[in-house]
Design an enzyme around this catalytic site. Structure first.
Site, short mmCIF file in Angstrom:
data_model
loop_
_atom_site.label_atom_id
_atom_site.label_comp_id
_atom_site.label_asym_id
_atom_site.label_seq_id
_atom_site.Cartn_x
_atom_site.Cartn_y
_atom_site.Cartn_z
N ASP A 299 38.56 39.31 49.25
CA ASP A 299 38.93 40.06 48.12
C ASP A 299 39.64 38.35 47.06
O ASP A 299 40.48 37.76 48.05
CB ASP A 299 39.48 41.30 47.66
CG ASP A 299 38.99 41.41 46.57
OD1 ASP A 299 38.42 41.10 45.57
OD2 ASP A 299 41.34 42.14 45.60
N GLU B 257 41.83 37.71 43.73
CA GLU B 257 42.69 37.95 42.60
C GLU B 257 42.60 36.35 41.35
O GLU B 257 42.66 35.89 41.93
CB GLU B 257 43.99 38.17 42.63
CG GLU B 257 44.38 39.82 43.80
CD GLU B 257 43.19 40.94 42.82
OE1 GLU B 257 43.36 40.50 42.16
OE2 GLU B 257 43.25 41.91 44.47
N ASP C 129 33.95 37.55 42.51
CA ASP C 129 34.23 36.70 43.93
C ASP C 129 33.38 35.40 44.24
O ASP C 129 34.34 34.86 44.65
CB ASP C 129 34.66 37.53 45.28
CG ASP C 129 35.78 38.78 44.82
OD1 ASP C 129 37.09 38.78 44.25
OD2 ASP C 129 35.32 40.07 45.16
N TYR D 214 49.53 45.54 46.56
CA TYR D 214 48.15 45.94 45.97
C TYR D 214 47.30 45.16 46.19
O TYR D 214 46.13 45.02 46.60
CB TYR D 214 48.25 45.84 44.39
CG TYR D 214 47.71 45.86 43.74
CD1 TYR D 214 46.50 47.12 42.56
CD2 TYR D 214 46.19 44.63 43.84
CE1 TYR D 214 45.79 47.21 42.77
CE2 TYR D 214 45.52 44.81 42.64
CZ TYR D 214 44.73 45.84 42.06
OH TYR D 214 43.41 45.59 41.76
N ASP E 173 43.54 45.80 49.08
CA ASP E 173 41.80 45.07 48.35
C ASP E 173 41.59 45.01 49.44
O ASP E 173 40.22 45.53 49.30
CB ASP E 173 42.44 44.45 47.07
CG ASP E 173 41.99 45.23 46.11
OD1 ASP E 173 42.51 46.54 45.81
OD2 ASP E 173 42.25 44.58 45.12
#
Length: 174
Positions: free
Chosen positions: A25, A27, A82, A148, A152
């Protein structure tokens, strides 16, 4: 685990080995930029999970090489953004890719099912989404933001395994 040095990244990749799949993942921030700015890359398989900080100046080449491995399935949820970020930053188009959002649609979860819904459906865990809207470029990262980000990908492997199994039972793997 927060990785901010090349040596820690190399050790993490060595420890993870060559798994059948890896959950991935990213961010990023995109509100103030023409292209999304990559701020974190999360990677997990089994007991190995890390948040990799590309803003710390580490050399990401070991990770890029790892993500190019043709025998490792790269698992994403709602992969489009992504994959765009990985291409824009590294000209990386990882393959093979398994998108759990698309797989969930094939398995009857409906269009654009959320990651949180799938995690809850397969693990009875409710994810904390309080850090979802965050300026990921700010440093230092708070512990709750790291937690957090790691969440994910830590459940993504479970979601992948369950969806893959369901797709195979349905005869829809191709």
């Amino acid at each position: 685990m927060l990785i901010q040095t090349t040596s820690d990244l190399v050790k993490f990749i060595k420890d993870i080995g060559t798994p059948q799949y890896v959950a991935v993942d990213t961010e990023f921030i995109s509100e103030k930029t023409y292209y999304p700015q990559l701020c974190l890359i999360q990677v997990a398989y089994g007991d190995h999970a890390a948040v990799i900080d590309p803003l710390s100046g580490l050399d990401l080449e070991p990770l890029i090489t790892f993500l190019k491995h043709p025998q490792i399935v790269k698992v994403f949820h709602a992969a489009e953004q992504d994959l765009l970020i990985l291409w824009n930053n590294f000209e990386l188009s990882p393959a093979p890719v398994f998108d759990t959002q698309i797989a969930a649609m094939v398995c009857g979860f409906g269009d654009q099912v959320s990651y949180g819904h799938l995690v809850n459906a397969f693990t009875s865990t409710k994810l904390d989404k309080s850090s979802q809207i965050q300026d990921w470029s700010k440093r230092p990262l708070l512990e709750r933001h790291i937690e957090y980000a790691i969440a994910d990908v830590t459940n993504l492997g479970i979601v992948y395994e369950r969806l893959r199994e369901d797709i195979q039972k349905r005869g829809r793997a191709s």
